[in-house]
Design a protein around this motif. Structure first.
Motif, PDB file in Angstrom:
ATOM      1  N   LYS A 136      -6.250   7.405  -6.105  1.00  0.00           N
ATOM      2  CA  LYS A 136      -6.986   7.270  -7.370  1.00  0.00           C
ATOM      3  C   LYS A 136      -6.504   8.294  -8.382  1.00  0.00           C
ATOM      4  N   GLU A 137      -6.297   9.509  -7.908  1.00  0.00           N
ATOM      5  CA  GLU A 137      -5.808  10.577  -8.791  1.00  0.00           C
ATOM      6  C   GLU A 137      -4.417  10.256  -9.330  1.00  0.00           C
ATOM      7  N   ILE A 138      -3.557   9.703  -8.479  1.00  0.00           N
ATOM      8  CA  ILE A 138      -2.198   9.338  -8.911  1.00  0.00           C
ATOM      9  C   ILE A 138      -2.258   8.306 -10.039  1.00  0.00           C
ATOM     10  N   ILE A 139      -3.100   7.294  -9.867  1.00  0.00           N
ATOM     11  CA  ILE A 139      -3.207   6.238 -10.889  1.00  0.00           C
ATOM     12  C   ILE A 139      -3.732   6.814 -12.204  1.00  0.00           C
ATOM     13  N   GLU A 140      -4.775   7.615 -12.121  1.00  0.00           N
ATOM     14  CA  GLU A 140      -5.374   8.171 -13.343  1.00  0.00           C
ATOM     15  C   GLU A 140      -4.411   9.104 -14.070  1.00  0.00           C
ATOM     16  N   ASN A 141      -3.688   9.938 -13.306  1.00  0.00           N
ATOM     17  CA  ASN A 141      -2.729  10.854 -13.934  1.00  0.00           C
ATOM     18  C   ASN A 141      -1.552  10.096 -14.542  1.00  0.00           C
ATOM     19  N   ALA A 142      -1.054   9.073 -13.818  1.00  0.00           N
ATOM     20  CA  ALA A 142       0.093   8.302 -14.312  1.00  0.00           C
ATOM     21  C   ALA A 142      -0.280   7.532 -15.578  1.00  0.00           C
ATOM     22  N   ALA A 143      -1.553   7.139 -15.672  1.00  0.00           N
ATOM     23  CA  ALA A 143      -2.004   6.372 -16.843  1.00  0.00           C
ATOM     24  C   ALA A 143      -2.513   7.273 -17.958  1.00  0.00           C
ATOM     25  N   ASP A 144      -2.408   8.594 -17.768  1.00  0.00           N
ATOM     26  CA  ASP A 144      -2.901   9.546 -18.773  1.00  0.00           C
ATOM     27  C   ASP A 144      -4.361   9.287 -19.137  1.00  0.00           C
ATOM     28  N   GLY A 145      -5.116   8.837 -18.155  1.00  0.00           N
ATOM     29  CA  GLY A 145      -6.531   8.585 -18.374  1.00  0.00           C
ATOM     30  C   GLY A 145      -6.857   7.202 -18.893  1.00  0.00           C
ATOM     31  N   TYR A 146      -5.835   6.426 -19.250  1.00  0.00           N
ATOM     32  CA  TYR A 146      -6.071   5.068 -19.771  1.00  0.00           C
ATOM     33  C   TYR A 146      -6.165   4.063 -18.614  1.00  0.00           C
ATOM     34  N   ALA A 147      -7.053   4.360 -17.692  1.00  0.00           N
ATOM     35  CA  ALA A 147      -7.255   3.472 -16.537  1.00  0.00           C
ATOM     36  C   ALA A 147      -8.644   3.702 -15.975  1.00  0.00           C
ATOM     37  N   PHE A 148      -9.253   2.631 -15.510  1.00  0.00           N
ATOM     38  CA  PHE A 148     -10.512   2.724 -14.779  1.00  0.00           C
ATOM     39  C   PHE A 148     -10.209   2.390 -13.323  1.00  0.00           C
ATOM     40  N   VAL A 149     -10.544   3.321 -12.414  1.00  0.00           N
ATOM     41  CA  VAL A 149     -10.201   3.158 -10.998  1.00  0.00           C
ATOM     42  C   VAL A 149     -11.466   3.200 -10.159  1.00  0.00           C
ATOM     43  N   GLU A 150     -11.583   2.257  -9.246  1.00  0.00           N
ATOM     44  CA  GLU A 150     -12.749   2.171  -8.371  1.00  0.00           C
ATOM     45  C   GLU A 150     -12.279   2.102  -6.916  1.00  0.00           C
ATOM     46  N   ILE A 151     -12.929   2.873  -6.059  1.00  0.00           N
ATOM     47  CA  ILE A 151     -12.672   2.827  -4.618  1.00  0.00           C
ATOM     48  C   ILE A 151     -13.812   2.048  -3.973  1.00  0.00           C
ATOM     49  N   ALA A 152     -13.480   0.977  -3.282  1.00  0.00           N
ATOM     50  CA  ALA A 152     -14.514   0.105  -2.718  1.00  0.00           C
ATOM     51  C   ALA A 152     -14.242  -0.151  -1.241  1.00  0.00           C
ATOM     52  N   GLU A 153     -15.259  -0.629  -0.562  1.00  0.00           N
ATOM     53  CA  GLU A 153     -15.100  -1.057   0.830  1.00  0.00           C
ATOM     54  C   GLU A 153     -14.364  -2.399   0.858  1.00  0.00           C
ATOM     55  N   PRO A 154     -13.702  -2.733   1.963  1.00  0.00           N
ATOM     56  CA  PRO A 154     -12.976  -4.012   2.041  1.00  0.00           C
ATOM     57  C   PRO A 154     -13.896  -5.193   1.781  1.00  0.00           C
ATOM     58  N   ASP A 155     -13.392  -6.155   0.997  1.00  0.00           N
ATOM     59  CA  ASP A 155     -14.173  -7.346   0.680  1.00  0.00           C
ATOM     60  C   ASP A 155     -13.498  -8.607   1.215  1.00  0.00           C
ATOM     61  N   GLU A 156     -12.651  -8.438   2.216  1.00  0.00           N
ATOM     62  CA  GLU A 156     -11.925  -9.565   2.804  1.00  0.00           C
ATOM     63  C   GLU A 156     -12.335  -9.732   4.263  1.00  0.00           C
ATOM     64  N   PRO A 157     -12.078 -10.913   4.847  1.00  0.00           N
ATOM     65  CA  PRO A 157     -12.303 -11.074   6.291  1.00  0.00           C
ATOM     66  C   PRO A 157     -11.467 -10.058   7.081  1.00  0.00           C
ATOM     67  N   GLU A 158     -11.962  -9.651   8.237  1.00  0.00           N
ATOM     68  CA  GLU A 158     -11.311  -8.590   9.006  1.00  0.00           C
ATOM     69  C   GLU A 158      -9.843  -8.882   9.302  1.00  0.00           C
ATOM     70  N   GLU A 159      -9.516 -10.173   9.544  1.00  0.00           N
ATOM     71  CA  GLU A 159      -8.147 -10.499   9.898  1.00  0.00           C
ATOM     72  C   GLU A 159      -7.181 -10.301   8.740  1.00  0.00           C
ATOM     73  N   LYS A 160      -7.693 -10.165   7.515  1.00  0.00           N
ATOM     74  CA  LYS A 160      -6.828  -9.969   6.350  1.00  0.00           C
ATOM     75  C   LYS A 160      -6.725  -8.510   5.926  1.00  0.00           C
ATOM     76  N   ILE A 161      -7.501  -7.645   6.558  1.00  0.00           N
ATOM     77  CA  ILE A 161      -7.484  -6.223   6.191  1.00  0.00           C
ATOM     78  C   ILE A 161      -6.384  -5.539   6.992  1.00  0.00           C
ATOM     79  N   PRO A 162      -5.447  -4.887   6.341  1.00  0.00           N
ATOM     80  CA  PRO A 162      -4.350  -4.249   7.071  1.00  0.00           C
ATOM     81  C   PRO A 162      -4.829  -3.046   7.879  1.00  0.00           C
ATOM     82  N   VAL A 163      -4.069  -2.725   8.905  1.00  0.00           N
ATOM     83  CA  VAL A 163      -4.421  -1.634   9.814  1.00  0.00           C
ATOM     84  C   VAL A 163      -3.286  -0.620   9.839  1.00  0.00           C
ATOM     85  N   LEU A 164      -3.624   0.643   9.692  1.00  0.00           N
ATOM     86  CA  LEU A 164      -2.648   1.726   9.770  1.00  0.00           C
ATOM     87  C   LEU A 164      -2.953   2.559  11.006  1.00  0.00           C
ATOM     88  N   LEU A 165      -2.021   2.610  11.955  1.00  0.00           N
ATOM     89  CA  LEU A 165      -2.185   3.465  13.122  1.00  0.00           C
ATOM     90  C   LEU A 165      -1.965   4.911  12.687  1.00  0.00           C
TER      91      LEU A 165
END
Length: 680
Positions: A317-346
């Protein structure tokens, strides 16, 4: 895993994409399917790739052709043993551009400079190669006519006569003569040469002369009979004279090609590294340009969605806001997709991370499913060591692992991971070999007369008795069961380890079901067998087999009741057989003993044969014995080393994972610049 949603001012989008690409923290979400719905299309339109991607694609094609040209003219490099044993990654060139246009401008300049030096020799080389191919084809055809004394300029269509040359199958020659005689009313002359072998078939070279008016009819007959026409035109002289001219021209062309090739090699040395770096930069810029097509847009903004691991969400989120010089609205949300479509990072600790390839070989976990990598490590190493169980083999395996890990691992992530795993497996095998007295099998006894088992330097003898476990000194007794030799001790150990391994898997599955709220499944699918294992442990501990018998009966009855609830009497009867499945899983761990015996038994056989050669064959017996030892133990090491790897995985993938793990998740694929020849 979190999902980031961002609305970004269009003129800041390039900066955002570039910074996210370098960070490699997110996986961009393709919004195209979502934008097909009327609700989203009401205020968002699908975005397209950046306009500069077409220009980049054109540049990549041009640069790729030059790189291919340089590779085609390079001499085959002789790799020294030092380079083979210690490969070095390619040198990286620092290349940093603030925009795609800047990268394109630089690429165009480099391409222009290279093209100025390469285009002329490249064009000459192409022309010479084409001419060489033409001459070789002509030579291949003319050589069949070298017995003919005819001026080849006569071939073709003349004012009154049509003359053609080619090959005809020997079996069809008489048919050809008759057929042409019929369609030309006898106005046909066929001159035959000596029989030749072409494409494993006997054929005859012929020259056919007919009146021009019969040309079409003759052509139809020749095609019908499979006549192979020679494309010889615009030449003169006899075949022998023409062959001499062709050979002379080919020699001249070969000399010219060598000169041009030498010139291009020097240009390759000068430009190839630069071109590879530029090509990589263009690939990166194209990937960034194509990323736009995954977004939605309005008249002045882009809407971007991306998956991000929870621990990196704030940073992304910080990277996006800094790269956009503040001209961006960023939201962090919980996954809104079925479990099989949510990627997994080991995400495992560094010492465990290389073992993730073993998990991925089966299947990545589903979202919110437990990552089994940490659980694989102790079992895999223990099983591998017990199965191979020879200290010398383990030492060799450790050396192989270290080579892959420390040397090949510098240029290959796969080699790094495999080398790390084999190094630890080799150490585990050395420990198992010290415990079981395996040093190339019984090599010490056969050739030095030293018995490691009688001397007390080995705890267990996989093929018999030792100073610690024997008829006179049994390990333990339980009823009619007496453990008084190595094979029995290893079998009991294997069963105990198997029960413990299954218990861990069942416990993990039980806790996972409880966490998801599936209490019934937890009790019937895992809790039942956990109860049986605990009953077996208690029964063995206090020496009361009645407890074990009662537990078995109770488990069978519960399995039958579960089957009856699911499908009636037939399923109830089948449910009673579930106990045999559990027993089969436990007994499957007896393969630890089987492979341990296979390694030791084959090593012993090799040593016995080598000793016989040593003792019974005069003069060369020592040499033959050494060869037998080298070949036999190499075979044993490779085959049983591979078998140990496969069966260790099998115990995890089938018996262990079957208790709690399903897999089938979608692997997290970061939006990240892949760099081999450049650094930002």
């Amino acid at each position: 895993m979190n999902k980031i949603r961002a609305v970004i001012l269009d003129e800041k989008m390039d900066s955002v994409i570039r910074n996210l690409h370098e960070s490699g923290l997110v996986e961009l979400y393709d919004m195209s399917a979502k934008l097909e719905s009327p609700e989203w299309r009401a205020f968002l339109a699908p975005a397209t790739s950046a306009e500069y991607t077409r220009q980049i694609a054109t540049l990549m094609i041009k640069i790729g052709r030059i790189i291919d040209l340089f590779k085609s003219v390079k001499e085959e490099e002789k790799t020294s043993i030092k380079e083979l044993l210690n490969p070095q990654p390619p040198k990286k060139k620092k290349m940093s551009f603030s925009s795609a246009e800047e990268a394109i401008s630089y690429a165009e300049k480099v391409l222009s400079d290279v093209d100025r030096e390469v285009s002329e020799p490249s064009a000459k080389l192409t022309k010479l190669e084409n001419r060489k191919n033409e001459l070789n084809l002509l030579k291949e055809q003319v050589k069949y006519l070298q017995d003919f004394d005819v001026d080849l300029k006569c071939l073709g269509v003349g004012e009154f006569v049509y003359i053609v040359s080619g090959l005809i199958s020997k079996d069809k020659l008489s048919e050809l003569e008759k057929s042409l005689d019929d369609v030309t009313d006898g106005y046909c002359e066929i001159v035959k040469g000596n029989v030749v072998v072409s494409e494993n078939e006997e054929k005859v070279p012929v020259i056919i002369a007919v009146l021009k008016e019969y040309m079409d009819n003759v052509g139809a007959e020749l095609r019908k009979l499979g006549f192979e026409r020679f494309e010889i035109s615009n030449v003169e002289g006899t075949p022998k004279e023409l062959l001499s001219k062709i050979n002379q021209e080919l020699n001249n062309i070969t000399s010219e090609i060598e000169n041009i090739t030498s010139q291009l090699r020097k240009l390759a040395e000068k430009w190839e590294e630069e071109l590879l770096a530029v090509y990589e930069v263009l690939e990166i810029e194209k990937e960034r340009g194509d990323a736009y097509s995954l977004c939605g847009r309005t008249e002045r903004t882009y809407v971007l969605e991306a998956w991000v691991p929870q621990k990196y969400a704030e940073k992304a989120k910080e990277i996006i806001e800094n790269a956009a010089d503040g001209y961006a609205f960023v939201e962090i949300a919980e996954p809104d997709e079925p479990e099989e479509k949510i990627p997994v990072l080991l995400d495992n600790p560094k010492p465990i991370k290389p073992f993730e390839i073993l998990t991925e070989m089966f299947a990545p976990p589903k979202y919110n499913e437990v990552d089994p990598t940490l659980l694989i490590v102790p079992g895999f190493l223990m099983f591998y060591g017990i199965m191979l169980t020879d200290a010398v083999y383990g030492f060799l395996l450790t050396l192989v692992g270290l080579f892959l890990w420390k040397k090949m691992g510098k240029v290959s992530e796969g080699a790094y991971n495999l080398g790390y795993i084999l190094t630890l497996a080799g150490i585990a095998t050395v420990i198992a070999g010290l415990v079981t007295g395996g040093y190339l099998g019984d090599f010490l006894y056969q050739f030095l007369g030293f018995d490691v088992y009688k001397s007390g330097l080995a705890l267990v003898n996989p093929l018999g008795e030792s100073a610690y476990i024997s008829e006179a000194n049994p390990l333990f007794k339980m009823g009619n069961i007496t453990v008084n030799n190595g094979p029995m001790a290893i079998l009991i150990f294997s069963i105990v380890v198997g029960i413990l391994h299954l218990f861990i898997g069942l416990l993990v599955g039980f806790l996972e079901n409880i966490k998801r709220g599936n209490k019934k499944d937890a009790i019937l699918n895992q809790g039942l067998w956990l109860f049986l294992i605990l009953a077996i442990v208690v029964g063995v501990a206090i020496g009361n087999l009645t407890i074990i018998g009662a537990a078995v009966v109770l488990v069978i009855l519960v399995c039958m009741a579960k089957g009856f609830m699911n499908g009636g009497i037939m399923d109830a009867l089948l449910g009673a057989m579930d106990i045999t499945g559990f027993l089969g899983n436990v007994l499957s761990y007896a393969r630890l003993l089987a492979l341990c015996l296979a390694t030791g038994g084959l090593a012993m056989a090799v040593n016995i044969m080598a000793k016989l050669l040593w003792d019974s064959v005069p003069a060369v017996g020592i040499i033959l014995a050494i060869l037998m030892l080298l070949l036999g133990h190499t075979f044993n090491f490779v085959m049983n080393g591979l078998g140990s790897f496969i069966h260790s995985l099998r115990l995890h993938y089938v018996e262990f994972f079957g208790q709690f793990y399903e897999g089938g998740g979608k692997k997290f694929t970061p939006f990240k610049a892949k760099r081999e020849f450049t650094t930002p």
